[in-house]
Design a protein around this motif. Structure first.
Motif, mmCIF file in Angstrom:
data_model
loop_
_atom_site.group_PDB
_atom_site.id
_atom_site.type_symbol
_atom_site.label_atom_id
_atom_site.label_comp_id
_atom_site.label_asym_id
_atom_site.label_seq_id
_atom_site.Cartn_x
_atom_site.Cartn_y
_atom_site.Cartn_z
ATOM 1 N N LEU A 144 10.365 -4.747 -6.881
ATOM 2 C CA LEU A 144 10.586 -6.112 -6.405
ATOM 3 C C LEU A 144 11.610 -6.134 -5.271
ATOM 4 C CD1 LEU A 144 9.448 -8.922 -7.439
ATOM 5 C CD2 LEU A 144 11.759 -9.303 -8.279
ATOM 6 N N ARG A 145 12.660 -5.359 -5.411
ATOM 7 C CA ARG A 145 13.684 -5.315 -4.365
ATOM 8 C C ARG A 145 13.131 -4.712 -3.076
ATOM 9 N NH1 ARG A 145 18.967 -6.125 -6.001
ATOM 10 N NH2 ARG A 145 19.782 -4.654 -4.473
ATOM 11 N N CYS A 146 12.197 -3.803 -3.197
ATOM 12 C CA CYS A 146 11.520 -3.284 -2.002
ATOM 13 C C CYS A 146 10.707 -4.380 -1.310
ATOM 14 C CB CYS A 146 10.606 -2.125 -2.374
ATOM 15 S SG CYS A 146 11.451 -0.554 -2.706
ATOM 16 N N LEU A 147 10.114 -5.271 -2.086
ATOM 17 C CA LEU A 147 9.315 -6.345 -1.492
ATOM 18 C C LEU A 147 10.158 -7.245 -0.605
ATOM 19 C CD1 LEU A 147 6.878 -7.593 -4.301
ATOM 20 C CD2 LEU A 147 6.481 -5.914 -2.493
ATOM 21 N N ARG A 151 0.833 -1.201 0.000
ATOM 22 C CA ARG A 151 0.000 0.000 0.000
ATOM 23 C C ARG A 151 0.869 1.253 0.000
ATOM 24 N NH1 ARG A 151 -2.827 -3.343 -1.264
ATOM 25 N NH2 ARG A 151 -4.843 -4.037 -0.444
ATOM 26 N N GLY A 152 0.672 2.079 -1.017
ATOM 27 C CA GLY A 152 1.324 3.381 -1.079
ATOM 28 C C GLY A 152 2.833 3.330 -1.073
ATOM 29 N N LEU A 153 3.422 2.323 -1.747
ATOM 30 C CA LEU A 153 4.873 2.117 -1.679
ATOM 31 C C LEU A 153 5.605 3.199 -2.477
ATOM 32 C CD1 LEU A 153 6.636 -0.123 -0.342
ATOM 33 C CD2 LEU A 153 6.951 -1.030 -2.635
ATOM 34 N N VAL A 154 6.584 3.811 -1.812
ATOM 35 C CA VAL A 154 7.377 4.876 -2.432
ATOM 36 C C VAL A 154 8.852 4.580 -2.193
ATOM 37 C CG1 VAL A 154 7.966 7.334 -2.399
ATOM 38 C CG2 VAL A 154 5.580 6.613 -2.129
ATOM 39 N N ASP A 183 10.748 4.351 1.201
ATOM 40 C CA ASP A 183 10.692 5.625 1.911
ATOM 41 C C ASP A 183 9.319 5.887 2.503
ATOM 42 O OD1 ASP A 183 13.395 6.733 1.382
ATOM 43 O OD2 ASP A 183 12.753 6.527 -0.703
ATOM 44 N N ALA A 184 8.307 5.223 1.988
ATOM 45 C CA ALA A 184 6.956 5.394 2.513
ATOM 46 C C ALA A 184 6.114 4.194 2.087
ATOM 47 C CB ALA A 184 6.332 6.690 1.990
ATOM 48 N N GLY A 185 4.995 4.005 2.778
ATOM 49 C CA GLY A 185 4.070 2.937 2.431
ATOM 50 C C GLY A 185 4.141 1.779 3.395
ATOM 51 N N ALA A 186 3.407 0.729 3.082
ATOM 52 C CA ALA A 186 3.331 -0.469 3.922
ATOM 53 C C ALA A 186 3.454 -1.711 3.058
ATOM 54 C CB ALA A 186 2.001 -0.502 4.688
ATOM 55 N N ILE A 187 4.134 -2.711 3.602
ATOM 56 C CA ILE A 187 4.178 -4.041 3.003
ATOM 57 C C ILE A 187 3.741 -5.013 4.087
ATOM 58 C CG2 ILE A 187 5.590 -5.826 1.915
ATOM 59 C CD1 ILE A 187 7.560 -3.628 1.091
ATOM 60 N N ARG A 188 2.612 -5.653 3.872
ATOM 61 C CA ARG A 188 2.104 -6.604 4.858
ATOM 62 C C ARG A 188 2.271 -8.026 4.329
ATOM 63 N NH1 ARG A 188 -1.923 -2.646 4.542
ATOM 64 N NH2 ARG A 188 -1.866 -1.194 6.313
ATOM 65 N N VAL A 210 11.955 10.050 -7.732
ATOM 66 C CA VAL A 210 10.991 9.052 -7.278
ATOM 67 C C VAL A 210 10.982 7.908 -8.292
ATOM 68 C CG1 VAL A 210 8.585 8.561 -6.714
ATOM 69 C CG2 VAL A 210 9.582 10.780 -6.128
ATOM 70 N N VAL A 211 11.347 6.707 -7.849
ATOM 71 C CA VAL A 211 11.431 5.554 -8.744
ATOM 72 C C VAL A 211 10.195 4.668 -8.601
ATOM 73 C CG1 VAL A 211 12.800 3.521 -9.358
ATOM 74 C CG2 VAL A 211 13.946 5.622 -8.664
ATOM 75 N N VAL A 212 9.719 4.502 -7.377
ATOM 76 C CA VAL A 212 8.462 3.806 -7.110
ATOM 77 C C VAL A 212 7.526 4.822 -6.478
ATOM 78 C CG1 VAL A 212 7.347 1.956 -5.791
ATOM 79 C CG2 VAL A 212 9.582 1.565 -6.832
ATOM 80 N N ASP A 213 6.380 5.017 -7.106
ATOM 81 C CA ASP A 213 5.558 6.197 -6.797
ATOM 82 C C ASP A 213 4.151 5.806 -6.354
ATOM 83 O OD1 ASP A 213 4.644 8.792 -6.578
ATOM 84 O OD2 ASP A 213 4.620 9.205 -8.725
ATOM 85 N N GLY A 214 4.045 5.298 -5.123
ATOM 86 C CA GLY A 214 2.721 5.036 -4.546
ATOM 87 C C GLY A 214 2.055 3.776 -5.049
ATOM 88 N N ILE A 215 2.801 2.691 -5.184
ATOM 89 C CA ILE A 215 2.247 1.448 -5.734
ATOM 90 C C ILE A 215 1.374 0.737 -4.704
ATOM 91 C CG2 ILE A 215 2.877 -0.919 -6.388
ATOM 92 C CD1 ILE A 215 5.056 0.178 -8.110
ATOM 93 N N ASP A 216 0.203 0.303 -5.136
ATOM 94 C CA ASP A 216 -0.679 -0.598 -4.393
ATOM 95 C C ASP A 216 -0.739 -1.917 -5.156
ATOM 96 O OD1 ASP A 216 -1.285 1.454 -2.622
ATOM 97 O OD2 ASP A 216 -3.157 1.985 -3.650
#
Length: 248
Positions: free
Chosen positions: A52-55, A13-16, A62-67, A23-29
């Motif tokens: 993918l590397r953020c996952l 949710r809201g991955l940045v 820098d922002a967002g949530a990964i559950r 900004v390379v990843v801009d608010g991905i859900d």
């Protein structure tokens, strides 16, 4: 507590993610459900691999949530090591240890983490090598192998941890064309068996054949998503139509 049957395995949710001021990843859900093969495609430089590397927290968002199974792995005190044991990663360039044998490359993580004893890990590794037709390479070292062999062993290494999901970062991009097929065949078999997969790839025909769902990332955002039949045969997004016209 068991996860609700309909709950996503991974929720983003809201991955940045920024590099400097860019900004390379801009608010991905995005959601990934158990047994689902989600393929991530898009133009080069669009943020697919960074996502993918953020996952796997190889890049810290820098922002967002990964559950994962309902728990935010970005929260203070989250057990990142435990999460990485449950979500495997396969890289473009294999990342095998060149000074270790194939067998030791596969058994290292299960034994160091205490998931398996050394005999248990070796038995599992040999069964996996037998499955991919490389049991005779158990005592070989990575520099002695072809690119296709290295990548299949890298996939087996991830599977040896019995993960809940595996992330694939352009797993065929470093291979010679004649070696691509053996890796794609293995991945196709794993998808058919219900392995949860998130795959960043430029292999568009493979994505069309194997994916349960396509995510199209452009300029760091999910510009479109859907099942392959809809995404490829009846794309509503003009940016997707333009992309497909260039790659199909």
């Amino acid at each position: 507590m068991a996860d609700p049957a309909d709950a996503p395995l991974l929720e983003v949710r809201g991955l940045v993610k920024r590099f400097g001021g860019r900004v390379v990843v801009d608010g991905i859900d995005a959601d990934v459900r158990r047994g689902e093969a989600v393929f991530v495609i898009g133009p080069s430089g669009s943020g697919k691999s960074t996502f993918l590397r953020c996952l796997n927290l190889l890049e810290r968002p820098d922002a967002g949530a990964i559950r994962f199974r309902g728990r935010d792995i970005l929260a203070r005190g989250a057990d990142v090591d435990r999460y990485r044991r449950r979500v495997g990663m396969v890289f473009q360039h294999f990342n095998l240890f060149p000074h270790l044998t194939v067998l030791r490359n596969i058994t290292l993580a299960p034994t160091l983490t205490g998931r398996l004893s050394r005999p248990e890990a070796e038995a599992k590794a040999l069964a996996l090598l037998e499955r991919i037709g490389l049991a005779d390479k158990r005592d070989a070292y990575p520099p002695q192998l072809s690119g296709g062999q290295k990548q299949r062993i890298a996939i087996v290494r991830a599977l040896a941890m019995a993960p809940d999901a595996v992330l694939f970062d352009e797993p065929t991009s470093a291979l010679d064309p004649e070696m691509v097929g053996e890796v794609l065949t293995l991945m196709k078999d794993l998808a058919a068996e219900g392995l949860t997969m998130v795959v960043v790839t430029h292999e568009i025909a493979f994505a069309r054949e194997v994916a349960d769902r396509i995510l199209f990332i452009d300029h760091g955002r999910v510009a479109a998503e859907g099942p392959p039949a809809t995404f490829f045969d009846a794309p509503a997004n003009p940016r997707v139509r333009d992309f497909l016209a260039k790659v199909l």
